[in-house]
Design a protein around this motif. Structure first.
Motif, mmCIF file in Angstrom:
data_model
loop_
_atom_site.group_PDB
_atom_site.id
_atom_site.type_symbol
_atom_site.label_atom_id
_atom_site.label_comp_id
_atom_site.label_asym_id
_atom_site.label_seq_id
_atom_site.Cartn_x
_atom_site.Cartn_y
_atom_site.Cartn_z
ATOM 1 N N LYS A 131 0.858 -1.167 0.000
ATOM 2 C CA LYS A 131 0.000 0.000 0.000
ATOM 3 C C LYS A 131 0.902 1.227 0.000
ATOM 4 N N VAL A 132 0.599 2.144 -0.864
ATOM 5 C CA VAL A 132 1.407 3.350 -0.972
ATOM 6 C C VAL A 132 0.539 4.575 -0.750
ATOM 7 N N GLY A 133 1.184 5.648 -0.337
ATOM 8 C CA GLY A 133 0.470 6.888 -0.092
ATOM 9 C C GLY A 133 -0.083 7.477 -1.372
ATOM 10 N N ILE A 134 -1.212 8.137 -1.256
ATOM 11 C CA ILE A 134 -1.884 8.726 -2.404
ATOM 12 C C ILE A 134 -1.071 9.894 -2.969
ATOM 13 N N LYS A 135 -0.547 10.737 -2.087
ATOM 14 C CA LYS A 135 0.182 11.917 -2.543
ATOM 15 C C LYS A 135 1.555 11.571 -3.109
ATOM 16 N N SER A 136 2.311 10.786 -2.362
ATOM 17 C CA SER A 136 3.705 10.566 -2.738
ATOM 18 C C SER A 136 3.939 9.274 -3.498
ATOM 19 N N GLY A 137 3.056 8.294 -3.331
ATOM 20 C CA GLY A 137 3.264 6.999 -3.959
ATOM 21 C C GLY A 137 4.288 6.154 -3.219
ATOM 22 N N LYS A 138 4.662 6.566 -2.013
ATOM 23 C CA LYS A 138 5.667 5.855 -1.217
ATOM 24 C C LYS A 138 4.994 4.906 -0.237
ATOM 25 N N PRO A 139 5.699 3.832 0.181
ATOM 26 C CA PRO A 139 5.159 2.975 1.231
ATOM 27 C C PRO A 139 5.137 3.739 2.561
ATOM 28 N N ILE A 140 4.359 3.243 3.505
ATOM 29 C CA ILE A 140 4.145 3.945 4.771
ATOM 30 C C ILE A 140 5.443 4.241 5.520
ATOM 31 N N CYS A 141 6.416 3.355 5.405
ATOM 32 C CA CYS A 141 7.672 3.557 6.128
ATOM 33 C C CYS A 141 8.461 4.753 5.611
ATOM 34 N N CYS A 142 8.169 5.184 4.413
ATOM 35 C CA CYS A 142 8.946 6.265 3.795
ATOM 36 C C CYS A 142 8.185 7.586 3.720
#
Length: 71
Positions: A18-29
């Motif tokens: 699952k990645v963030g909507i804004k950044s496209g990064k995983p939660i850890c990043c």
């Protein structure tokens, strides 16, 4: 010496991160600006310290804004 009909095993499916909507990064990043101060506070003062509680809540708010379901 009959062997039962075996069904071929399905290849394992890669887990979708699952990645963030804004950044496209995983939660850890996501949210490094709130993550580092939160982590340092918890290490040096403890999770229950009032300063850390504020930082934890700020980090959770940032993650929610990224689209993660954080409780």
């Amino acid at each position: 010496m009959g062997q039962g009909a075996s069904t071929p095993a399905e290849p394992p499916q890669p887990k979708k991160k699952k990645v963030g909507i804004k950044s496209g990064k995983p939660i850890c990043c996501c949210c490094p600006d709130t993550k580092k101060p939160r982590d340092e506070c918890v290490v040096f003062k403890g999770e229950e310290h009032p300063d850390c509680i504020k930082l934890i809540e700020a980090h959770k708010a940032c993650l929610r804004a990224e689209g993660f379901d954080v409780k």
